[in-house]
Design a protein around this motif. Structure first.
Motif, mmCIF file in Angstrom:
data_model
loop_
_atom_site.group_PDB
_atom_site.id
_atom_site.type_symbol
_atom_site.label_atom_id
_atom_site.label_comp_id
_atom_site.label_asym_id
_atom_site.label_seq_id
_atom_site.Cartn_x
_atom_site.Cartn_y
_atom_site.Cartn_z
ATOM 1 N N HIS A 56 0.847 -1.190 0.000
ATOM 2 C CA HIS A 56 0.000 0.000 0.000
ATOM 3 C C HIS A 56 0.885 1.242 0.000
ATOM 4 O O HIS A 56 1.807 1.355 0.803
ATOM 5 C CB HIS A 56 -0.922 0.031 1.213
ATOM 6 C CG HIS A 56 -1.775 1.260 1.241
ATOM 7 N ND1 HIS A 56 -2.847 1.424 0.399
ATOM 8 C CD2 HIS A 56 -1.684 2.396 1.968
ATOM 9 C CE1 HIS A 56 -3.393 2.605 0.625
ATOM 10 N NE2 HIS A 56 -2.696 3.218 1.571
ATOM 11 N N PHE A 58 1.080 5.086 0.758
ATOM 12 C CA PHE A 58 0.431 6.190 1.459
ATOM 13 C C PHE A 58 0.612 7.517 0.732
ATOM 14 O O PHE A 58 -0.013 8.510 1.083
ATOM 15 C CB PHE A 58 0.975 6.327 2.881
ATOM 16 C CG PHE A 58 0.526 5.246 3.814
ATOM 17 C CD1 PHE A 58 -0.824 5.034 4.074
ATOM 18 C CD2 PHE A 58 1.442 4.430 4.451
ATOM 19 C CE1 PHE A 58 -1.246 4.039 4.943
ATOM 20 C CE2 PHE A 58 1.037 3.441 5.330
ATOM 21 C CZ PHE A 58 -0.307 3.247 5.571
ATOM 22 N N SER A 68 -2.789 4.656 8.572
ATOM 23 C CA SER A 68 -3.049 3.213 8.689
ATOM 24 C C SER A 68 -3.672 2.695 7.407
ATOM 25 O O SER A 68 -4.345 3.430 6.682
ATOM 26 C CB SER A 68 -4.006 2.931 9.845
ATOM 27 O OG SER A 68 -3.440 3.308 11.066
ATOM 28 N N HIS A 69 -3.460 1.423 7.158
ATOM 29 C CA HIS A 69 -4.106 0.739 6.031
ATOM 30 C C HIS A 69 -4.492 -0.659 6.488
ATOM 31 O O HIS A 69 -3.697 -1.360 7.117
ATOM 32 C CB HIS A 69 -3.183 0.646 4.822
ATOM 33 C CG HIS A 69 -3.799 -0.109 3.682
ATOM 34 N ND1 HIS A 69 -4.833 0.398 2.928
ATOM 35 C CD2 HIS A 69 -3.549 -1.346 3.195
ATOM 36 C CE1 HIS A 69 -5.180 -0.493 2.011
ATOM 37 N NE2 HIS A 69 -4.417 -1.560 2.159
ATOM 38 N N THR A 111 -4.192 -4.657 10.091
ATOM 39 C CA THR A 111 -4.077 -3.217 9.907
ATOM 40 C C THR A 111 -2.667 -2.782 10.272
ATOM 41 O O THR A 111 -2.182 -3.079 11.370
ATOM 42 C CB THR A 111 -5.095 -2.451 10.774
ATOM 43 O OG1 THR A 111 -6.405 -2.847 10.367
ATOM 44 C CG2 THR A 111 -4.950 -0.948 10.598
ATOM 45 N N VAL A 142 4.047 -1.334 3.410
ATOM 46 C CA VAL A 142 3.548 0.023 3.168
ATOM 47 C C VAL A 142 4.731 0.882 2.735
ATOM 48 O O VAL A 142 5.875 0.604 3.101
ATOM 49 C CB VAL A 142 2.862 0.618 4.423
ATOM 50 C CG1 VAL A 142 1.596 -0.152 4.750
ATOM 51 C CG2 VAL A 142 3.792 0.651 5.616
#
Length: 153
Positions: A56, A58, A68-69, A111, A142
């Motif tokens: 992910h 950001f 957060s993801h 998460t 991330v």
């Protein structure tokens, strides 16, 4: 080039001819058995734990943002998957996860939260998800970029 090949062959031949005592041979066999058991206990990447995104982005963050993801996964195997723990490698990254085992065909989540703290520039943080008693794992990551010298309004 051929001199080096012949020299390495000669060294290998000498090493293979340097026999040992029966006790040394037995120790080697025991060590071999121990090593094979250790290999059997090593963790392996899970093929049943499938996420739609393993990375992910950001984007660009300010140095005081915490983001957060939630990674959602599907258990595509035939047995239940249980998340034991989630390993992060620095204080700037943390993770939470669903505590309930995920049945075959079911969904679960992890998460990942990133806090820049004093970080600057680009970052990429990998999180290892330990599954089924630590015998399997999955990884998600991330990434993003921290704007230097800027604070969130």
């Amino acid at each position: 080039m051929k001199k080096y090949q012949y020299a390495s062959l000669a060294v290998c031949a000498l090493l293979s001819c340097a026999g040992g005592t029966p006790k040394q041979a037995r120790m080697t066999a025991e060590d071999s058995i121990y090593a094979s058991k250790a290999v059997a206990r090593q963790e392996s990447r899970s093929t049943d734990f499938v996420t739609s995104d393993t990375l992910h982005d950001f984007g660009t963050l300010t140095s005081d943002e915490s983001v957060s993801h939630r990674f959602v996964f599907v258990n595509q195997g035939t047995t239940t998957i249980a998340i034991d723990t989630v390993k992060t490698h620095c204080n700037c990254t943390s993770a939470t996860f669903g505590k309930e085992p995920v049945a075959a065909g079911g969904k679960g989540w992890v998460t990942v939260t990133y806090r820049p703290l004093t970080s600057r520039g680009s970052f990429r943080k990998t999180v290892r998800i330990m599954l089924n008693g630590g015998t399997e794992y999955a990884e998600v990551a991330v990434k993003g970029k921290i704007r230097i010298g800027e604070k969130h309004p």
